[in-house]
Design an enzyme around this catalytic site. Structure first.
Site, PDB file in Angstrom:
ATOM      1  N   CYS A   2       0.385  -1.423   0.178  1.00 56.36           N
ATOM      2  CA  CYS A   2      -0.194   0.375  -0.265  1.00 56.36           C
ATOM      3  C   CYS A   2       0.822   0.966   0.008  1.00 56.36           C
ATOM      4  O   CYS A   2       1.871   1.257   0.477  1.00 56.36           O
ATOM      5  CB  CYS A   2      -0.932  -0.391   1.136  1.00 56.36           C
ATOM      6  SG  CYS A   2      -2.310  -1.554   1.676  1.00 56.36           S
ATOM      7  N   GLY A  28      -1.227   0.546  -4.753  1.00 52.44           N
ATOM      8  CA  GLY A  28      -1.807   0.493  -4.849  1.00 52.44           C
ATOM      9  C   GLY A  28      -3.701   1.088  -5.241  1.00 52.44           C
ATOM     10  O   GLY A  28      -3.295   2.055  -4.868  1.00 52.44           O
ATOM     11  N   ASN A 102       1.074   0.543   6.054  1.00 49.50           N
ATOM     12  CA  ASN A 102       1.623  -0.143   4.888  1.00 49.50           C
ATOM     13  C   ASN A 102       2.203  -1.710   5.372  1.00 49.50           C
ATOM     14  O   ASN A 102       3.652  -0.864   6.030  1.00 49.50           O
ATOM     15  CB  ASN A 102       2.459   0.210   4.026  1.00 49.50           C
ATOM     16  CG  ASN A 102       2.980  -0.481   2.993  1.00 49.50           C
ATOM     17  OD1 ASN A 102       4.496   0.179   2.285  1.00 49.50           O
ATOM     18  ND2 ASN A 102       2.814  -1.666   2.480  1.00 49.50           N
ATOM     19  N   GLY A 103       1.958  -2.962   5.096  1.00 44.32           N
ATOM     20  CA  GLY A 103       2.807  -4.051   5.355  1.00 44.32           C
ATOM     21  C   GLY A 103       2.080  -4.969   6.037  1.00 44.32           C
ATOM     22  O   GLY A 103       0.212  -4.904   5.734  1.00 44.32           O
ATOM     23  N   TYR A 244      10.368  -4.989  -8.398  1.00 47.99           N
ATOM     24  CA  TYR A 244       9.191  -3.804  -8.974  1.00 47.99           C
ATOM     25  C   TYR A 244       8.250  -2.942  -7.864  1.00 47.99           C
ATOM     26  O   TYR A 244       7.761  -1.897  -8.796  1.00 47.99           O
ATOM     27  CB  TYR A 244       7.873  -5.588  -9.406  1.00 47.99           C
ATOM     28  CG  TYR A 244       7.245  -5.115  -9.037  1.00 47.99           C
ATOM     29  CD1 TYR A 244       6.565  -4.682 -10.936  1.00 47.99           C
ATOM     30  CD2 TYR A 244       5.583  -4.703  -8.597  1.00 47.99           C
ATOM     31  CE1 TYR A 244       5.573  -4.843 -11.229  1.00 47.99           C
ATOM     32  CE2 TYR A 244       4.810  -4.969  -8.875  1.00 47.99           C
ATOM     33  CZ  TYR A 244       4.476  -4.703 -10.589  1.00 47.99           C
ATOM     34  OH  TYR A 244       3.141  -4.528 -11.045  1.00 47.99           O
TER      35      TYR A 244
HETATM   36  P1  5GP Z   1       3.845 -13.282 -14.356  1.00 48.27           P
HETATM   37  O1  5GP Z   1       4.304 -13.676 -16.133  1.00 48.27           O
HETATM   38  O2  5GP Z   1       3.847 -13.757 -13.950  1.00 48.27           O
HETATM   39  O3  5GP Z   1       1.917 -13.427 -15.009  1.00 48.27           O
HETATM   40  O4  5GP Z   1       3.608 -11.683 -14.472  1.00 48.27           O
HETATM   41  C1  5GP Z   1       4.959 -10.575 -14.491  1.00 48.27           C
HETATM   42  C2  5GP Z   1       4.453  -9.665 -14.678  1.00 48.27           C
HETATM   43  O5  5GP Z   1       3.752  -8.673 -13.409  1.00 48.27           O
HETATM   44  C3  5GP Z   1       6.108  -8.886 -14.447  1.00 48.27           C
HETATM   45  O6  5GP Z   1       6.250  -7.717 -15.722  1.00 48.27           O
HETATM   46  C4  5GP Z   1       5.909  -7.577 -13.011  1.00 48.27           C
HETATM   47  O7  5GP Z   1       5.905  -6.680 -13.790  1.00 48.27           O
HETATM   48  C5  5GP Z   1       4.634  -7.843 -12.433  1.00 48.27           C
HETATM   49  N1  5GP Z   1       4.403  -8.100 -11.691  1.00 48.27           N
HETATM   50  C6  5GP Z   1       5.520  -9.201 -10.446  1.00 48.27           C
HETATM   51  N2  5GP Z   1       5.330  -8.390  -9.332  1.00 48.27           N
HETATM   52  C7  5GP Z   1       4.140  -7.814  -8.858  1.00 48.27           C
HETATM   53  C8  5GP Z   1       2.828  -7.745  -7.984  1.00 48.27           C
HETATM   54  O8  5GP Z   1       2.978  -7.927  -6.776  1.00 48.27           O
HETATM   55  N3  5GP Z   1       1.761  -6.826  -8.404  1.00 48.27           N
HETATM   56  C9  5GP Z   1       1.438  -6.466  -9.952  1.00 48.27           C
HETATM   57  N4  5GP Z   1       0.581  -5.410 -10.259  1.00 48.27           N
HETATM   58  N5  5GP Z   1       2.416  -7.324 -10.692  1.00 48.27           N
HETATM   59  C10 5GP Z   1       3.785  -7.661 -10.341  1.00 48.27           C
HETATM   60 MG    MG Z   2       5.916  -5.960 -15.918  1.00 52.18          MG
END
Ligand code: 5GP
Ligand code: MG
Length: 473
Positions: A2, A28, A102-103, A244
């Site tokens: 968050c 978020g 957040n956490g 990320y």
């Molecule tokens: P996957 O190929 O595993 O379906 O998706 C990977 C993508 O999800 C990557 O491009 C990465 O940027 C994104 N991603 C990784 N971790 C998270 C997360 O915790 N939340 C979100 N929204 N996207 C994530």
């Molecule tokens: Mg991505």
């Protein structure tokens, strides 16, 4: 995961809170909320959706006062309930208390059971309400917020970057391992706290420094004071913030996220070079990595996937089916850049593998001859209990699969994940000062059924350090 913000500024704050939350939107997208205090009463507004959808000019003009806090919430399965939207607001002995967190706590169940046994009731299913309960309970015993925060730090196991407002006075504290980020900034007429420095940039505020792990910061009209409440033998900064979560233009715990990602891109080339016609990113999360890879390999950086900027993150779709559909309208390949070409595609991480597989499919359909995938994080093998909404082990594509098996499954020509060593070197911290639970399955806190490498936390008899009004780094 968050985003949180708190501002004390004589110049009025609802618009500032709004801009700060806007800058933290990536943390978020499920809901947003603001609480303000005008010297007498609390004003509050929250709702589902993006910051720009939740708040209108008239709502913001009703959020009066010179102090306030805000929150953007990341969806976590099952708890998408209106009462869970933060900040949570309470009345206690004629004081207005508002809390944003957040956490993720790992001992929520035990703590909740403890309070329920003594007849207390809860109105949300969040762990944030537990923090509020502990604080208010402690306040009723000792009366001092400082003691209450110390009791919190004794009882809470997990990650918590927290901002509390009590009758217009802001308190911010970070768990003793500093898992989630929180920084202090100077606004035009006051001070602020926020998850990331980009929230301060958005307000033209000056970033002062990060809140230290285990530290309590108090902000009122006279300035900032801070106090060390707990000291741990090490930190456990979330490594995924750098991979990320954080915005690339944020500086977190002294490190510019963009440069970490670019550096990882360079190291990805050193670890897994390849002959190709172009290097491109899976936008936007892979961009800084791809630029680093292109720099180091001298292969031209060419965009071959165009992102529709007006869509939310695909991850926010709650079901797998919705996620799959969303990927198709989110990215459009440029066939002229791909036909008969050998391309390097760089992304930050592979979680379930859904997005990766689909996008590689798109790139191949557009005529690419070879698709070499390079990933800015090591394989994600284990769940996160401390704030990232990762699925169970079974849903993680790298769980019980070798890199070669993952490569086949996502249909890449070649695949390489950055090594943990290179990743840590790019961030620049000592390995022991990072939480790498999702990559190693070893956590910085005791978690039932998991391996842990914990450290001692000492509690200090803290007194406020910096003088009122003369706060500096
Ligand atoms: P996957 O190929 O595993 O379906 O998706 C990977 C993508 O999800 C990557 O491009 C990465 O940027 C994104 N991603 C990784 N971790 C998270 C997360 O915790 N939340 C979100 N929204 N996207 C994530
Ligand atoms: Mg991505």
């Amino acid at each position: 995961m968050c985003g949180i913000v708190g501002i004390e500024d004589a110049g009025g704050i609802s618009i500032q809170l709004y801009y700060a939350l806007y800058a933290l939107q990536h943390r978020g997208q499920e809901s947003a909320g603001i609480s303000t205090f005008d010297g007498t009463s609390l004003h509050k507004f929250k709702g589902s959706g993006l910051v720009a959808d939740v708040f209108s000019p008239s709502v913001l003009s009703d959020l009066k006062g010179t102090a306030g806090i805000g929150h953007v919430r990341y969806p976590t399965t099952g708890s998408n309930l209106p009462e869970n939207i933060q900040p949570l607001n309470f009345q206690y002995q004629n004081q207005s208390i508002s809390i944003a967190h957040n956490g993720n706590l790992v001992n929520t169940c035990e703590l909740r059971a403890e309070y329920e046994r003594s007849g207390q009731i809860f109105i949300t299913t969040t762990d944030t309400e537990i923090i509020a309960k502990i604080l208010i309970n402690a306040l009723s015993n000792s009366g001092s917020v400082e003691d209450a925060v110390s009791i919190c730090m004794h009882k809470l196991v997990g990650s918590y970057a927290t901002i509390i407002m009590i009758d217009g006075v802001l308190y911010g504290f970070r768990d003793p391992l500093g898992i989630k980020p929180l920084g202090i900034g100077k606004t035009e007429h006051g001070y602020m706290l926020a998850s990331e420095s980009v929230a301060m940039d958005a307000l033209s505020a000056k970033f002062i420094r990060d809140v230290k792990p285990g530290e309590l910061v108090r902000i009122d009209a006279e300035g900032v004071r801070c106090m060390q409440v707990a000291v741990a033998g090490k930190c456990a900064h979330c490594i995924f913030e750098y991979i990320y979560f954080a915005r690339a233009d944020s500086v977190i715990d002294g490190v510019l996220v963009y440069d970490v990602r670019r550096q990882i891109g360079r190291k990805l080339h050193d670890e897994a070079p390849v002959n190709a016609d172009s290097v491109g990113a899976l936008p936007d999360s892979g961009t800084a990595y791809a630029i680093g890879y292109a720099e180091q390999s001298k292969i031209p950086y060419v965009e071959s996937l165009m992102k529709n900027r007006y869509m939310g993150r695909t991850f926010i779709m709650p079901t797998q089916k919705e996620r799959e559909k969303a990927v198709r309208i989110k990215l459009n390949p440029i066939p002229a850049h791909l036909k008969d070409k050998s391309v390097v595609l760089v992304d930050d991480s592979i979680v379930r593998g859904t997005t990766s597989k689909r996008i590689i499919g798109l790139v191949r359909d557009a005529g690419a001859r070879e698709v070499h995938v390079r990933v800015g994080s090591p394989a994600i093998k284990a769940p996160c209990y401390l704030g990232v909404d990762f699925p169970t082990r079974e849903e993680l594509i790298a769980h019980n699969r070798s890199e070669e098996e993952v490569r086949k499954s996502i249909t890449a020509t070649s695949l390489h994940h950055i090594s943990l060593e290179a990743l840590i070197e790019a961030i620049g911290f000592a390995p022991d000062d990072l939480c790498t639970g999702c990559l190693t399955g070893c956590y910085p806190l005791p978690i039932e059924g998991e391996k842990a490498k914990t450290c001692n936390v000492d509690f200090v008899d803290g007194t406020y350090q910096a003088k009122l009004g003369s706060f500096e780094a």
